[in-house]
Design a protein around this motif. Structure first.
Motif, PDB file in Angstrom:
ATOM      1  N   ALA A  39       0.857  -1.190   0.000  1.00 20.83           N
ATOM      2  CA  ALA A  39       0.000   0.000   0.000  1.00 20.83           C
ATOM      3  C   ALA A  39       0.889   1.235   0.000  1.00 20.83           C
ATOM      4  O   ALA A  39       2.053   1.182   0.412  1.00 20.83           O
ATOM      5  CB  ALA A  39      -0.898  -0.006   1.241  1.00 20.83           C
ATOM      6  N   ALA A  40       0.354   2.332  -0.460  1.00 19.07           N
ATOM      7  CA  ALA A  40       1.118   3.581  -0.508  1.00 19.07           C
ATOM      8  C   ALA A  40       1.495   4.036   0.901  1.00 19.07           C
ATOM      9  O   ALA A  40       0.702   3.929   1.833  1.00 19.07           O
ATOM     10  CB  ALA A  40       0.308   4.666  -1.208  1.00 19.07           C
ATOM     11  N   LEU A  41       2.709   4.539   1.038  1.00 20.56           N
ATOM     12  CA  LEU A  41       3.176   5.129   2.289  1.00 20.56           C
ATOM     13  C   LEU A  41       3.176   6.643   2.076  1.00 20.56           C
ATOM     14  O   LEU A  41       3.859   7.133   1.178  1.00 20.56           O
ATOM     15  CB  LEU A  41       4.580   4.638   2.629  1.00 20.56           C
ATOM     16  CG  LEU A  41       4.728   3.124   2.778  1.00 20.56           C
ATOM     17  CD1 LEU A  41       6.198   2.735   2.861  1.00 20.56           C
ATOM     18  CD2 LEU A  41       3.979   2.648   4.004  1.00 20.56           C
ATOM     19  N   PRO A  42       2.412   7.391   2.878  1.00 20.41           N
ATOM     20  CA  PRO A  42       2.310   8.840   2.648  1.00 20.41           C
ATOM     21  C   PRO A  42       3.612   9.566   2.990  1.00 20.41           C
ATOM     22  O   PRO A  42       4.121   9.472   4.101  1.00 20.41           O
ATOM     23  CB  PRO A  42       1.180   9.275   3.571  1.00 20.41           C
ATOM     24  CG  PRO A  42       1.098   8.211   4.618  1.00 20.41           C
ATOM     25  CD  PRO A  42       1.603   6.950   3.999  1.00 20.41           C
ATOM     26  N   VAL A  43       4.161  10.262   2.016  1.00 18.88           N
ATOM     27  CA  VAL A  43       5.373  11.048   2.194  1.00 18.88           C
ATOM     28  C   VAL A  43       5.132  12.446   1.657  1.00 18.88           C
ATOM     29  O   VAL A  43       4.189  12.684   0.914  1.00 18.88           O
ATOM     30  CB  VAL A  43       6.594  10.390   1.507  1.00 18.88           C
ATOM     31  CG1 VAL A  43       6.880   9.030   2.110  1.00 18.88           C
ATOM     32  CG2 VAL A  43       6.389  10.276   0.017  1.00 18.88           C
ATOM     33  N   SER A  44       6.006  13.387   2.031  1.00 17.92           N
ATOM     34  CA  SER A  44       5.769  14.780   1.646  1.00 17.92           C
ATOM     35  C   SER A  44       6.846  15.374   0.746  1.00 17.92           C
ATOM     36  O   SER A  44       6.604  16.388   0.109  1.00 17.92           O
ATOM     37  CB  SER A  44       5.637  15.650   2.902  1.00 17.92           C
ATOM     38  OG  SER A  44       6.848  15.653   3.632  1.00 17.92           O
ATOM     39  N   ALA A  45       8.030  14.775   0.674  1.00 19.17           N
ATOM     40  CA  ALA A  45       9.116  15.380  -0.092  1.00 19.17           C
ATOM     41  C   ALA A  45      10.203  14.336  -0.306  1.00 19.17           C
ATOM     42  O   ALA A  45      10.166  13.246   0.273  1.00 19.17           O
ATOM     43  CB  ALA A  45       9.691  16.589   0.644  1.00 19.17           C
ATOM     44  N   LEU A  46      11.180  14.691  -1.102  1.00 24.81           N
ATOM     45  CA  LEU A  46      12.355  13.853  -1.315  1.00 24.81           C
ATOM     46  C   LEU A  46      13.569  14.767  -1.330  1.00 24.81           C
ATOM     47  O   LEU A  46      13.611  15.739  -2.092  1.00 24.81           O
ATOM     48  CB  LEU A  46      12.254  13.108  -2.650  1.00 24.81           C
ATOM     49  CG  LEU A  46      13.511  12.364  -3.093  1.00 24.81           C
ATOM     50  CD1 LEU A  46      13.775  11.166  -2.186  1.00 24.81           C
ATOM     51  CD2 LEU A  46      13.359  11.902  -4.537  1.00 24.81           C
ATOM     52  N   HIS A  47      14.535  14.481  -0.451  1.00 28.32           N
ATOM     53  CA  HIS A  47      15.774  15.248  -0.395  1.00 28.32           C
ATOM     54  C   HIS A  47      16.919  14.332  -0.819  1.00 28.32           C
ATOM     55  O   HIS A  47      17.046  13.224  -0.300  1.00 28.32           O
ATOM     56  CB  HIS A  47      16.056  15.759   1.019  1.00 28.32           C
ATOM     57  CG  HIS A  47      14.971  16.603   1.582  1.00 28.32           C
ATOM     58  ND1 HIS A  47      14.883  17.946   1.334  1.00 28.32           N
ATOM     59  CD2 HIS A  47      13.915  16.287   2.377  1.00 28.32           C
ATOM     60  CE1 HIS A  47      13.821  18.432   1.964  1.00 28.32           C
ATOM     61  NE2 HIS A  47      13.219  17.444   2.595  1.00 28.32           N
ATOM     62  N   VAL A  48      17.731  14.778  -1.752  1.00 27.28           N
ATOM     63  CA  VAL A  48      18.925  14.055  -2.169  1.00 27.28           C
ATOM     64  C   VAL A  48      20.089  14.654  -1.386  1.00 27.28           C
ATOM     65  O   VAL A  48      20.354  15.854  -1.467  1.00 27.28           O
ATOM     66  CB  VAL A  48      19.143  14.181  -3.690  1.00 27.28           C
ATOM     67  CG1 VAL A  48      20.413  13.460  -4.103  1.00 27.28           C
ATOM     68  CG2 VAL A  48      17.932  13.640  -4.445  1.00 27.28           C
ATOM     69  N   VAL A  49      20.775  13.813  -0.597  1.00 27.54           N
ATOM     70  CA  VAL A  49      21.784  14.283   0.349  1.00 27.54           C
ATOM     71  C   VAL A  49      23.115  13.584   0.079  1.00 27.54           C
ATOM     72  O   VAL A  49      23.133  12.397  -0.252  1.00 27.54           O
ATOM     73  CB  VAL A  49      21.329  13.983   1.800  1.00 27.54           C
ATOM     74  CG1 VAL A  49      22.386  14.380   2.816  1.00 27.54           C
ATOM     75  CG2 VAL A  49      19.997  14.634   2.093  1.00 27.54           C
ATOM     76  N   ARG A  66       9.716  12.651  11.610  1.00 27.74           N
ATOM     77  CA  ARG A  66       9.460  11.284  11.146  1.00 27.74           C
ATOM     78  C   ARG A  66       9.821  11.232   9.658  1.00 27.74           C
ATOM     79  O   ARG A  66       9.304  12.011   8.867  1.00 27.74           O
ATOM     80  CB  ARG A  66       7.989  10.942  11.368  1.00 27.74           C
ATOM     81  CG  ARG A  66       7.662   9.514  11.135  1.00 27.74           C
ATOM     82  CD  ARG A  66       6.218   9.217  11.579  1.00 27.74           C
ATOM     83  NE  ARG A  66       5.928   7.824  11.426  1.00 27.74           N
ATOM     84  CZ  ARG A  66       5.329   7.303  10.351  1.00 27.74           C
ATOM     85  NH1 ARG A  66       4.970   8.077   9.349  1.00 27.74           N
ATOM     86  NH2 ARG A  66       5.111   6.003  10.288  1.00 27.74           N
ATOM     87  N   GLN A  67      10.741  10.314   9.291  1.00 28.74           N
ATOM     88  CA  GLN A  67      11.213  10.287   7.913  1.00 28.74           C
ATOM     89  C   GLN A  67      11.786   8.920   7.556  1.00 28.74           C
ATOM     90  O   GLN A  67      12.282   8.195   8.418  1.00 28.74           O
ATOM     91  CB  GLN A  67      12.279  11.356   7.684  1.00 28.74           C
ATOM     92  CG  GLN A  67      13.521  11.165   8.528  1.00 28.74           C
ATOM     93  CD  GLN A  67      14.486  12.341   8.435  1.00 28.74           C
ATOM     94  OE1 GLN A  67      14.136  13.417   7.972  1.00 28.74           O
ATOM     95  NE2 GLN A  67      15.713  12.137   8.871  1.00 28.74           N
ATOM     96  N   PHE A  68      11.686   8.598   6.283  1.00 27.90           N
ATOM     97  CA  PHE A  68      12.378   7.435   5.737  1.00 27.90           C
ATOM     98  C   PHE A  68      13.751   7.891   5.265  1.00 27.90           C
ATOM     99  O   PHE A  68      13.904   9.017   4.786  1.00 27.90           O
ATOM    100  CB  PHE A  68      11.616   6.851   4.541  1.00 27.90           C
ATOM    101  CG  PHE A  68      10.395   6.072   4.927  1.00 27.90           C
ATOM    102  CD1 PHE A  68      10.505   4.749   5.342  1.00 27.90           C
ATOM    103  CD2 PHE A  68       9.144   6.646   4.855  1.00 27.90           C
ATOM    104  CE1 PHE A  68       9.380   4.025   5.690  1.00 27.90           C
ATOM    105  CE2 PHE A  68       8.017   5.926   5.200  1.00 27.90           C
ATOM    106  CZ  PHE A  68       8.135   4.610   5.618  1.00 27.90           C
ATOM    107  N   VAL A  69      14.741   7.011   5.388  1.00 25.42           N
ATOM    108  CA  VAL A  69      16.087   7.277   4.894  1.00 25.42           C
ATOM    109  C   VAL A  69      16.518   6.061   4.074  1.00 25.42           C
ATOM    110  O   VAL A  69      16.383   4.925   4.528  1.00 25.42           O
ATOM    111  CB  VAL A  69      17.080   7.520   6.053  1.00 25.42           C
ATOM    112  CG1 VAL A  69      18.486   7.752   5.531  1.00 25.42           C
ATOM    113  CG2 VAL A  69      16.620   8.689   6.916  1.00 25.42           C
TER     114      VAL A  69
END
Length: 121
Positions: A39-49, A66-69
């Motif tokens: 199922a979709a996981l709600p996220v708000s942005a994508l940062h390339v680091v 709260r963030q995915f890495v």
């Protein structure tokens, strides 16, 4: 395991939990391999680091939100205050949820490490 979750209990002690997502099979288009999708996981942005890991001085810290890495290259060691630790290979996904307490320790393989940071919605 689909991702590793770092979380903190009421006393601020951080822990690791291996999470496996439920998936559904989606019919594939001709010439495309079968797709097993969560199922979709709600996220708000994508940062390339880029992490300048040659200059790192690992210390205990909490997640800023709260963030995915996603660790795109190199290996990464994560330790929690309860004494647990994991060495993660390139491509590993981590959900950071320890926003209070002692936090966790992150140590990257030396060099320029590429990371994706994906805040949750």
């Amino acid at each position: 395991m689909d991702y590793l979750r770092i979380w903190a209990d009421e006393d601020g002690e951080s822990h690791l939990e291996e999470v496996t997502l439920e998936r559904r099979v989606h019919p594939a288009e001709p010439g495309v391999a079968e797709l097993w999708q969560s199922a979709a996981l709600p996220v708000s942005a994508l940062h390339v680091v880029t992490v300048k890991a040659a200059e790192q001085r690992p210390d205990w810290h909490c997640g800023p939100r709260r963030q995915f890495v996603v660790f795109r290259d190199g290996s990464t060691r994560i330790a929690t205050s309860d004494g647990d630790e994991r060495r993660l290979a390139a491509g590993s996904l981590v959900l950071v949820e320890d926003l209070h307490g002692r936090g966790h320790l992150t140590e990257h393989e030396s060099g320029d490490r590429r990371v994706l940071v994906i805040p949750t919605a």
